[in-house]
Design an enzyme around this catalytic site. Structure first.
Site, mmCIF file in Angstrom:
data_model
loop_
_atom_site.group_PDB
_atom_site.id
_atom_site.type_symbol
_atom_site.label_atom_id
_atom_site.label_comp_id
_atom_site.label_asym_id
_atom_site.label_seq_id
_atom_site.Cartn_x
_atom_site.Cartn_y
_atom_site.Cartn_z
ATOM 1 C CE LYS A 16 68.261 28.802 64.995
ATOM 2 N NZ LYS A 16 68.597 30.172 64.565
ATOM 3 N NE ARG A 91 63.336 29.685 61.357
ATOM 4 C CZ ARG A 91 64.507 29.147 61.047
ATOM 5 N NH1 ARG A 91 64.674 27.844 61.078
ATOM 6 N NH2 ARG A 91 65.516 29.924 60.720
ATOM 7 N NE ARG A 129 75.026 31.960 59.124
ATOM 8 C CZ ARG A 129 73.879 31.695 59.751
ATOM 9 N NH1 ARG A 129 73.887 31.251 60.996
ATOM 10 N NH2 ARG A 129 72.750 31.913 59.163
ATOM 11 N NE ARG A 160 71.850 29.881 55.373
ATOM 12 C CZ ARG A 160 71.221 29.714 56.526
ATOM 13 N NH1 ARG A 160 71.783 29.027 57.489
ATOM 14 N NH2 ARG A 160 70.043 30.249 56.720
ATOM 15 N NE ARG A 171 67.658 33.883 57.688
ATOM 16 C CZ ARG A 171 68.936 33.527 57.805
ATOM 17 N NH1 ARG A 171 69.852 34.166 57.099
ATOM 18 N NH2 ARG A 171 69.278 32.551 58.587
HETATM 19 P P1 AMP Z 1 67.974 28.217 58.908
HETATM 20 O O1 AMP Z 1 69.053 27.484 58.201
HETATM 21 O O2 AMP Z 1 67.436 27.464 60.094
HETATM 22 O O3 AMP Z 1 68.350 29.630 59.242
HETATM 23 O O4 AMP Z 1 66.743 28.297 57.897
HETATM 24 C C1 AMP Z 1 66.875 28.946 56.641
HETATM 25 C C2 AMP Z 1 65.498 29.213 56.052
HETATM 26 O O5 AMP Z 1 64.793 27.985 55.857
HETATM 27 C C3 AMP Z 1 64.570 30.057 56.911
HETATM 28 O O6 AMP Z 1 64.799 31.450 56.771
HETATM 29 C C4 AMP Z 1 63.203 29.637 56.373
HETATM 30 O O7 AMP Z 1 62.934 30.226 55.112
HETATM 31 C C5 AMP Z 1 63.407 28.132 56.143
HETATM 32 N N1 AMP Z 1 63.100 27.362 57.372
HETATM 33 C C6 AMP Z 1 63.972 26.644 58.128
HETATM 34 N N2 AMP Z 1 63.346 26.068 59.166
HETATM 35 C C7 AMP Z 1 62.051 26.441 59.070
HETATM 36 C C8 AMP Z 1 60.897 26.188 59.866
HETATM 37 N N3 AMP Z 1 60.958 25.455 60.999
HETATM 38 N N4 AMP Z 1 59.719 26.739 59.474
HETATM 39 C C9 AMP Z 1 59.626 27.464 58.349
HETATM 40 N N5 AMP Z 1 60.673 27.763 57.570
HETATM 41 C C10 AMP Z 1 61.886 27.259 57.921
#
Ligand code: AMP
Length: 224
Positions: A16, A91, A129, A160, A171
């Site tokens: 993404k 999400r 990654r 990360r 996740r």
């Molecule tokens: P990402 O970088 O999009 O994979 O997001 C990393 C982490 O941030 C996720 O595993 C969640 O803990 C939090 N997070 C990111 N976007 C959201 C969202 N839309 N709703 C809730 N938690 C989020």
């Protein structure tokens, strides 16, 4: 409609971030990553960051009201007025409904690109990654700059914390339970477009960008 909300949906490590990044560059639309915004808040040590930290580290979702508020403020900025690209939001169904209200008010059409890939592919990608700690650009074993610094902003690349295999499995589980139902939600509205995320990055981008180009060429949704 005055523009388009392009939502890039998919499981973690489906690509993404990479696709949203390229879309932002090609179409001149702001890329909004809730993950990046939350990680910035954690790094800054703000109240919001303190609230979000434990959820992120455990691979769980940050509560809807926290994320909705963050996104609501961001989408109110002038650069979003004629469209934007969302990476990692919505999400959950409540987040999707909150976004629908905002998009209705802003008069932007919703277009969802769903990138799909099997669990085996996702888990194998996560180990290689690398993410820019400053601008959020994502790299893999093939395109990672040899000096370990981001080719967009020069900051150091990092793994990360939530990309460890155990947290990653959590996740994926969260994605299946809370985010995957959005596919049906958007499909029933006729705005969902599925793309195979196991192809080569350029091939995926070719398909994703064709969908977005068509959307933006539609009546009243021209990009700036
Ligand atoms: P990402 O970088 O999009 O994979 O997001 C990393 C982490 O941030 C996720 O595993 C969640 O803990 C939090 N997070 C990111 N976007 C959201 C969202 N839309 N709703 C809730 N938690 C989020």
């Amino acid at each position: 409609m005055r523009g388009a909300a392009i939502i890039v949906l998919g499981p973690p490590a489906a690509g993404k971030g990479t696709q949203a990044w390229r879309l932002g560059e090609e179409f001149g639309l702001p890329r909004i990553s809730t993950g990046d915004m939350l990680r910035d808040a954690v790094r800054d040590g703000s109240d919001l960051g303190e609230k979000a930290r434990s959820f992120i580290e455990a691979g769980e979702l940050v509560p809807d009201e926290v994320v909705d508020r963050l996104v609501g403020i961001r989408l109110g900025k002038p650069d979003c007025a004629t469209g934007f690209i969302l990476d990692g939001y919505p999400r959950t169904l409540p987040q999707a409904k909150s976004l629908s209200l905002i998009c209705g008010d802003m008069q932007v059409a919703v277009c969802v690109v769903g990138i799909q890939a099997g669990d085996g592919v996702l888990v194998s990608r996560i180990a290689s990654r690398w993410t820019c700690g400053s601008c959020g650009k994502v790299f893999n074993a093939v395109n990672r700059p040899a000096d370990g610094h981001c080719d967009a902003c020069g900051a150091e690349l990092e793994h990360r914390l939530d990309d460890s295999v155990d947290v990653f499995r959590e996740r994926l589980d969260v994605y299946r339970k809370q985010t995957a139902p959005l596919i049906e939600y958007y499909r029933s509205q006729g705005v969902f477009h599925e793309v195979d995320g196991e192809a080569a990055i350029d091939e995926i981008y070719g398909r994703v960008s064709a969908i977005v180009r068509k959307q933006l060429a539609g009546p009243g949704t021209a990009a700036r």
